[in-house]
Write a protein that holds these residues in place. Structure first.
Motif, PDB file in Angstrom:
ATOM      1  N   VAL A  89       0.829  -1.210   0.000  1.00  0.00           N
ATOM      2  CA  VAL A  89       0.000   0.000   0.000  1.00  0.00           C
ATOM      3  C   VAL A  89       0.862   1.258   0.000  1.00  0.00           C
ATOM      4  O   VAL A  89       0.579   2.225  -0.719  1.00  0.00           O
ATOM      5  CB  VAL A  89      -0.956   0.002   1.221  1.00  0.00           C
ATOM      6  N   TRP A 121       1.035   4.042  -2.953  1.00  0.00           N
ATOM      7  CA  TRP A 121       0.734   5.437  -2.614  1.00  0.00           C
ATOM      8  C   TRP A 121       1.863   6.364  -3.079  1.00  0.00           C
ATOM      9  O   TRP A 121       1.612   7.419  -3.653  1.00  0.00           O
ATOM     10  CB  TRP A 121       0.516   5.564  -1.111  1.00  0.00           C
ATOM     11  N   GLU A 178      -8.226  10.861   2.377  1.00  0.00           N
ATOM     12  CA  GLU A 178      -8.682   9.478   2.197  1.00  0.00           C
ATOM     13  C   GLU A 178      -7.509   8.506   2.102  1.00  0.00           C
ATOM     14  O   GLU A 178      -7.520   7.436   2.719  1.00  0.00           O
ATOM     15  CB  GLU A 178      -9.544   9.373   0.926  1.00  0.00           C
ATOM     16  N   GLN A 179      -6.486   8.881   1.338  1.00  0.00           N
ATOM     17  CA  GLN A 179      -5.325   8.012   1.168  1.00  0.00           C
ATOM     18  C   GLN A 179      -4.534   7.887   2.479  1.00  0.00           C
ATOM     19  O   GLN A 179      -4.018   6.817   2.804  1.00  0.00           O
ATOM     20  CB  GLN A 179      -4.412   8.563   0.060  1.00  0.00           C
ATOM     21  N   THR A 180      -4.445   8.984   3.204  1.00  0.00           N
ATOM     22  CA  THR A 180      -3.730   8.959   4.493  1.00  0.00           C
ATOM     23  C   THR A 180      -4.437   8.045   5.476  1.00  0.00           C
ATOM     24  O   THR A 180      -3.796   7.240   6.168  1.00  0.00           O
ATOM     25  CB  THR A 180      -3.627  10.380   5.085  1.00  0.00           C
ATOM     26  N   ARG A 187      -6.390   5.597   4.763  1.00  0.00           N
ATOM     27  CA  ARG A 187      -6.259   4.205   4.287  1.00  0.00           C
ATOM     28  C   ARG A 187      -4.899   3.639   4.684  1.00  0.00           C
ATOM     29  O   ARG A 187      -4.793   2.497   5.141  1.00  0.00           O
ATOM     30  CB  ARG A 187      -6.420   4.167   2.766  1.00  0.00           C
ATOM     31  N   ASN A 215      -3.068   4.614   7.211  1.00  0.00           N
ATOM     32  CA  ASN A 215      -3.120   4.432   8.669  1.00  0.00           C
ATOM     33  C   ASN A 215      -3.838   3.144   9.036  1.00  0.00           C
ATOM     34  O   ASN A 215      -3.392   2.395   9.915  1.00  0.00           O
ATOM     35  CB  ASN A 215      -3.841   5.613   9.337  1.00  0.00           C
ATOM     36  N   GLN A 216      -4.953   2.911   8.371  1.00  0.00           N
ATOM     37  CA  GLN A 216      -5.767   1.738   8.679  1.00  0.00           C
ATOM     38  C   GLN A 216      -5.028   0.446   8.350  1.00  0.00           C
ATOM     39  O   GLN A 216      -4.970  -0.476   9.173  1.00  0.00           O
ATOM     40  CB  GLN A 216      -7.078   1.798   7.901  1.00  0.00           C
ATOM     41  N   VAL A 217      -4.456   0.378   7.162  1.00  0.00           N
ATOM     42  CA  VAL A 217      -3.729  -0.830   6.752  1.00  0.00           C
ATOM     43  C   VAL A 217      -2.527  -1.063   7.661  1.00  0.00           C
ATOM     44  O   VAL A 217      -2.264  -2.188   8.109  1.00  0.00           O
ATOM     45  CB  VAL A 217      -3.275  -0.724   5.277  1.00  0.00           C
TER      46      VAL A 217
END
Length: 296
Positions: free
Chosen positions: A247, A251, A265-267, A269, A271-273
């Protein structure tokens, strides 16, 4: 009035606090023996009280109009938020005393430092290098030790040099991930006068800095596992964190083509992954350790 309290609760960003879970699981996975009920209480104190209180206090003084971690469209700050923060702080300290006065003292120190980060008369956030050091130390190594102390790990075990090396690793990982959380806020931070590390490094510099920090952190982690003769832990970590590498690489390539890809949104995502993958790695290590006696 009801809406005001609802907005205040949203600004605590309790779900966002779960992004800091890897440090908790990492600290437990590094210990040979922990108390389940104590560990559960530590988790509640940190992730439901301490971190949300810090988030809320930060929002109270920042008064963001754009997206913030965990909230794309944050509600307006109100006075109810301040009293919620105070209530959460008090609850965290009182519950901390249930575990030990030493743990409660560490919680107090963490709360005070987090306030200094945002408080307008001090506002460490204005200083890119100092604020980064404070965040990576206190959300990393300091929290690592605090979790172990609260979970009942003996002080002599906490002070073992390889355990302290792992505490250092937690700060090194944060050193890589922390600036990435700032990439979508450059404009708002600049308008407010907060010269964050990411703003100082620039967009591409932030990604380069993050990549180097994460590689160094991983290298030190694997070396420490080798010193502790825990090579299986290295394999579990590498297997579980593979998605993070994929990821992050994707990115970086997107940002190289279009700077707009460094978005909220990308940040979130990323963080979540990262959070879920690293938590999975340390939970797997924790389970492996505790299942070993039954396999013999």
């Amino acid at each position: 009035m009801k809406q005001s309290w609802s907005d205040a609760v949203k600004l605590l960003r309790i779900p966002f606090s779960l992004f800091l879970m890897p440090i908790f699981w990492f600290a437990l996975s590094a210990a040979t023996e922990v108390s389940f009920w104590r560990a559960a209480l530590v988790f509640f104190i940190l992730h439901v009280l301490v971190y949300p209180a810090s988030n809320g206090y930060n929002s109270y003084y920042d008064r963001d109009e754009g997206s913030i971690g965990g909230l794309k469209n944050p509600p307006k700050v109100n006075q109810q938020l301040y009293w919620l923060v105070v209530g959460f702080d008090v609850a965290a300290l009182l519950l901390g005393l249930v575990l030990s006065w030493a743990f409660a003292l560490l919680v107090l120190v963490y709360l005070l430092v987090s306030k200094a980060y945002s408080y307008d008369k001090i506002r460490l956030k204005k200083y890119p290098y100092l604020s980064t050091i404070v965040v990576v130390v206190f959300q990393g190594a300091f929290t690592f030790v605090m979790v172990q102390l609260g979970a009942g790990v003996a002080l002599s075990d906490i002070q073992v040099h390889t355990n302290l090396l792992l505490a250092l690793v937690s700060s090194l990982f944060l050193c890589g991930s922390y600036p990435l959380t700032q990439v979508y806020q450059h404009k708002e931070d600049a308008q407010r006068g907060d010269k964050t590390l990411s703003l100082t490094l620039g967009l591409w510099g932030t990604f380069q800095f993050a990549a180097v920090s994460l590689v160094v952190a991983t290298a030190v982690l694997l070396y420490t596992y080798w010193l502790r003769q825990e090579n299986t832990h290295s394999l579990l970590f590498l297997a579980c964190t593979g998605p993070v590498v994929l990821v992050f690489t994707r990115w970086v390539l997107q940002v190289r083509k279009n700077a707009a890809a460094a978005s909220f949104e990308q940040t979130m995502r990323m963080n979540q992954v990262s959070s879920l993958s690293m938590s999975a790695a340390f939970i797997a290590i924790l389970l492996w350790q505790h299942l070993q006696p039954f396999a013999r």
